[in-house]
Write an enzyme that holds these catalytic residues in place. Structure first.
Site, PDB file in Angstrom:
ATOM      1  N   ARG A 120       0.822  -1.210   0.000  1.00  0.00           N
ATOM      2  CA  ARG A 120       0.000   0.000   0.000  1.00  0.00           C
ATOM      3  C   ARG A 120       0.858   1.262   0.000  1.00  0.00           C
ATOM      4  O   ARG A 120       0.679   2.143  -0.836  1.00  0.00           O
ATOM      5  CB  ARG A 120      -0.909   0.009   1.236  1.00  0.00           C
ATOM      6  CG  ARG A 120      -1.950  -1.075   1.316  1.00  0.00           C
ATOM      7  CD  ARG A 120      -2.968  -0.975   0.191  1.00  0.00           C
ATOM      8  NE  ARG A 120      -3.634   0.304   0.170  1.00  0.00           N
ATOM      9  CZ  ARG A 120      -4.123   0.862  -0.928  1.00  0.00           C
ATOM     10  NH1 ARG A 120      -3.994   0.257  -2.104  1.00  0.00           N
ATOM     11  NH2 ARG A 120      -4.730   2.022  -0.898  1.00  0.00           N
TER      12      ARG A 120
ATOM     13  N   SER B  16       5.466   6.590  12.510  1.00  0.00           N
ATOM     14  CA  SER B  16       4.214   6.006  12.018  1.00  0.00           C
ATOM     15  C   SER B  16       3.291   7.090  11.478  1.00  0.00           C
ATOM     16  O   SER B  16       3.520   8.286  11.681  1.00  0.00           O
ATOM     17  CB  SER B  16       3.493   5.264  13.159  1.00  0.00           C
ATOM     18  OG  SER B  16       2.972   6.195  14.100  1.00  0.00           O
ATOM     19  N   CYS B  17       2.235   6.669  10.798  1.00  0.00           N
ATOM     20  CA  CYS B  17       1.273   7.623  10.265  1.00  0.00           C
ATOM     21  C   CYS B  17       0.619   8.419  11.389  1.00  0.00           C
ATOM     22  O   CYS B  17       0.428   9.641  11.276  1.00  0.00           O
ATOM     23  CB  CYS B  17       0.213   6.911   9.430  1.00  0.00           C
ATOM     24  SG  CYS B  17      -0.675   5.589  10.304  1.00  0.00           S
ATOM     25  N   THR B  18       0.303   7.747  12.497  1.00  0.00           N
ATOM     26  CA  THR B  18      -0.339   8.436  13.616  1.00  0.00           C
ATOM     27  C   THR B  18       0.614   9.406  14.294  1.00  0.00           C
ATOM     28  O   THR B  18       0.239  10.540  14.631  1.00  0.00           O
ATOM     29  CB  THR B  18      -0.877   7.416  14.640  1.00  0.00           C
ATOM     30  OG1 THR B  18      -1.823   6.558  13.993  1.00  0.00           O
ATOM     31  CG2 THR B  18      -1.554   8.121  15.797  1.00  0.00           C
TER      32      THR B  18
ATOM     33  N   THR C 229      -6.206  -2.177   8.558  1.00  0.00           N
ATOM     34  CA  THR C 229      -5.009  -2.302   7.728  1.00  0.00           C
ATOM     35  C   THR C 229      -4.845  -3.741   7.266  1.00  0.00           C
ATOM     36  O   THR C 229      -5.573  -4.642   7.676  1.00  0.00           O
ATOM     37  CB  THR C 229      -3.749  -1.860   8.498  1.00  0.00           C
ATOM     38  OG1 THR C 229      -3.624  -2.638   9.691  1.00  0.00           O
ATOM     39  CG2 THR C 229      -3.820  -0.391   8.861  1.00  0.00           C
ATOM     40  N   ASN C 230      -3.854  -3.940   6.407  1.00  0.00           N
ATOM     41  CA  ASN C 230      -3.676  -5.221   5.734  1.00  0.00           C
ATOM     42  C   ASN C 230      -3.293  -6.354   6.679  1.00  0.00           C
ATOM     43  O   ASN C 230      -3.416  -7.525   6.333  1.00  0.00           O
ATOM     44  CB  ASN C 230      -2.612  -5.077   4.636  1.00  0.00           C
ATOM     45  CG  ASN C 230      -2.681  -6.194   3.621  1.00  0.00           C
ATOM     46  OD1 ASN C 230      -3.757  -6.510   3.128  1.00  0.00           O
ATOM     47  ND2 ASN C 230      -1.545  -6.785   3.307  1.00  0.00           N
TER      48      ASN C 230
ATOM     49  N   ARG D 180      -7.163  -8.733  16.777  1.00  0.00           N
ATOM     50  CA  ARG D 180      -7.001  -8.432  15.355  1.00  0.00           C
ATOM     51  C   ARG D 180      -7.383  -9.594  14.451  1.00  0.00           C
ATOM     52  O   ARG D 180      -7.433  -9.446  13.232  1.00  0.00           O
ATOM     53  CB  ARG D 180      -5.566  -7.988  15.056  1.00  0.00           C
ATOM     54  CG  ARG D 180      -5.210  -6.671  15.698  1.00  0.00           C
ATOM     55  CD  ARG D 180      -3.979  -6.064  15.077  1.00  0.00           C
ATOM     56  NE  ARG D 180      -3.544  -4.864  15.789  1.00  0.00           N
ATOM     57  CZ  ARG D 180      -2.660  -3.989  15.318  1.00  0.00           C
ATOM     58  NH1 ARG D 180      -2.123  -4.182  14.137  1.00  0.00           N
ATOM     59  NH2 ARG D 180      -2.316  -2.941  16.023  1.00  0.00           N
TER      60      ARG D 180
ATOM     61  N   THR E   6      -1.661   1.245  20.454  1.00  0.00           N
ATOM     62  CA  THR E   6      -0.842   2.046  19.555  1.00  0.00           C
ATOM     63  C   THR E   6       0.352   2.576  20.331  1.00  0.00           C
ATOM     64  O   THR E   6       0.217   2.968  21.497  1.00  0.00           O
ATOM     65  CB  THR E   6      -1.629   3.228  18.951  1.00  0.00           C
ATOM     66  OG1 THR E   6      -0.737   4.024  18.160  1.00  0.00           O
ATOM     67  CG2 THR E   6      -2.248   4.109  20.028  1.00  0.00           C
TER      68      THR E   6
ATOM     69  N   ARG F   3      -9.551   0.145  15.781  1.00  0.00           N
ATOM     70  CA  ARG F   3      -9.602  -0.100  14.343  1.00  0.00           C
ATOM     71  C   ARG F   3     -11.077  -0.173  13.924  1.00  0.00           C
ATOM     72  O   ARG F   3     -11.874  -0.863  14.562  1.00  0.00           O
ATOM     73  CB  ARG F   3      -8.881  -1.396  13.992  1.00  0.00           C
ATOM     74  CG  ARG F   3      -7.375  -1.377  14.266  1.00  0.00           C
ATOM     75  CD  ARG F   3      -6.646  -0.438  13.319  1.00  0.00           C
ATOM     76  NE  ARG F   3      -5.219  -0.398  13.591  1.00  0.00           N
ATOM     77  CZ  ARG F   3      -4.317  -1.157  12.963  1.00  0.00           C
ATOM     78  NH1 ARG F   3      -4.698  -2.046  12.054  1.00  0.00           N
ATOM     79  NH2 ARG F   3      -3.039  -1.054  13.257  1.00  0.00           N
TER      80      ARG F   3
END
Length: 481
Positions: free
Chosen positions: A133, A284-286, A315-316, A330, A343, A366
């Site tokens: 991604r 990370s994105c966060t 997410t994947n 998860r 997180t 999530r």
């Protein structure tokens, strides 16, 4: 009814006059223009009109094209070097200052750092190790940035061979994306040379499962920056394997690093990168989404402690249906459930901002959306605050500060997560959701956890390559607003 039609035709005429000038600046001067951050690159006359109308979110009214056209006409006659020039900000500042009378003199003062510095741009080779991604979005951005500035050049991707038709499938996934739409341009496949051609850029596909054994020099790749977006290695020992391959100079990891690796949030601590930092992590994105906002709030009001709750798209690594997963919860179906998880983003903030050490806690939920997430910042401050004052400050930061590319601001009653797909910012503050009571402040920050984060990664890559275009006019520090 005739007046609106006439007004539209006038705008169209002005926009059409601007098109060849914008193209000339790009092709001859390597100058990219924008309207309050919206790039005017490969645009139509309608795009230009829409960008000027977008300015109402910034200046409370649409930006007249007859104010920006004279600026573009002047720019086309100036000896400019590589730069990203915001003509929206130039026009607004010029017309709001009654002391400014001479447009040419004003532009020469504002653009002085790049006047007379037009020179050939040397490209730095970039290799994407992994093509999932984030890898494919990085490829899209790199291809567009090469066309815009020429400072970084995607040369190859390294993946594991999935069998017959692998190359065709990789090209197809680059061409089409269910979230971010179709690739803007053309993609063809040269199976004989194992190459994907994207908008005239040849991308060699190298098959390998060993980061330390690829001879990139045999493909004409030298002193490359390898962007590892696999997440398989996150410590110095694992990532150092890349540096054993011929032709590699530096490594950037698209995940939080472990141990003594430097975690970089662009806009916050990218200035700390040294020549000795051959391995850099982009956090990370966060962490990227919240750190810039936390910094400006802390600098202005002081943060005693806080909690970060992330509402994150699936997410994947999650399961589509209930199945075994090594992580708690998860394994449950991602498309059907809200999944409470952990997180590390809150603690990771302190790696970019040491003053936050021990001040933040965090958790994550999530949710069944494929992209765009939200961070809720629940903060106790050192001083009492008013909601409108905080929002006004953050709005100014998003418009006028040197964190303008990291922090955006919106004040709309109808926005939802899909409205932020494709955002290039690290985070977008939702002003209408802000809550303030005494010294207690709650902020809601949207972020495209795929595309916004990928843009932050590319900014690091360009910084390491010495290829970041100068952004003009100059911006203020948030502390000066």
């Amino acid at each position: 009814m005739a007046q609106p039609t006439s007004d539209w035709n006038d705008k169209l005429t002005l926009a059409e006059a601007m098109l060849p000038l914008i193209s000339k600046l790009h092709r001859e001067r390597n100058v990219v223009t924008s309207i309050f951050g919206r790039l005017l690159l490969d645009v139509t006359a309608i795009d230009i009109i829409k960008s000027h109308r977008y300015a109402r979110r910034i200046t409370d009214s649409p930006l007249p094209i007859d104010q920006t056209l004279p600026i573009v006409e002047e720019l086309a006659t100036m000896d400019l070097g590589t730069a990203s020039i915001d003509i929206g900000r130039l026009a607004t500042n010029f017309h709001r200052n009654p002391e400014e009378k001479d447009l040419r003199a004003y532009l020469e003062r504002q653009l002085e750092p790049v006047i007379g510095r037009n020179k050939e741009v040397e490209s730095t080779d970039v290799v994407l190790y992994g093509f999932g991604r984030i890898g494919r979005l990085l490829a899209r951005i790199l291809i567009a940035r090469e066309a815009a500035y020429g400072g970084v050049r995607l040369r190859a991707i390294v993946v594991r061979n999935k069998g017959e038709g692998d190359l065709i499938k990789r090209a197809s996934l680059l061409r089409r994306d269910s979230i971010h739409g179709a690739f803007e341009g053309t993609i063809t496949v040269d199976e004989e040379n194992n190459t994907i051609w994207a908008n005239g850029t040849p991308i060699r596909v190298i098959y390998s499962d060993d980061p330390g054994s690829v001879d990139y020099t045999s493909y004409g790749i030298h002193d490359a920056i390898v962007v590892d977006n696999t997440g398989r290695w996150r410590d110095r020992e694992g990532l150092s394997q890349h540096l054993k391959s011929a032709g590699v100079a530096r490594v950037v990891l698209t995940a939080p690093g472990k141990g003594d690796l430097r975690n970089v949030v662009y806009g916050i601590n990218h200035g700390d990168i040294t020549d000795e930092d051959t391995i850099i992590t982009a956090a990370s994105c966060t962490t990227n989404g919240i750190t810039p906002v936390l910094k400006v709030i802390n600098d202005r009001y002081g943060v005693r402690h806080g909690h970060v709750e992330t509402v994150h798209s699936f997410t994947n690594d999650q399961n589509l249906i209930d199945n075994f997963h090594k992580g708690p919860r998860r394994g449950r179906a991602a498309g059907l459930n809200m999944v409470l998880t952990e997180t590390g983003a809150a603690k990771a903030v302190s790696k970019a901002l040491p003053e936050f050490e021990g001040k933040l806690t965090g958790n994550a939920i999530r949710v069944p959306t494929p992209d765009v997430s939200m961070a809720v910042l629940n903060l106790d401050l050192e001083t009492n605050v008013e909601r409108d004052e905080v929002n006004n400050f953050l709005r100014k930061v998003s418009l006028h500060s040197d964190l303008r590319q990291q922090i955006s601001y919106i004040n709309s009653p109808d926005v939802v997560s899909t409205d932020f797909v494709g955002s290039t910012h690290a985070g977008v503050v939702d002003g209408l959701a802000t809550i303030a009571s005494g010294n207690h402040l709650i902020l809601y920050v949207w972020y495209d956890n795929e595309f916004g984060y990928s843009n932050q990664v590319i900014r690091i890559v360009e910084e390491v390559a010495g290829a970041r275009p100068m952004v003009l006019p100059r911006r203020e520090s948030p502390s000066e607003l």
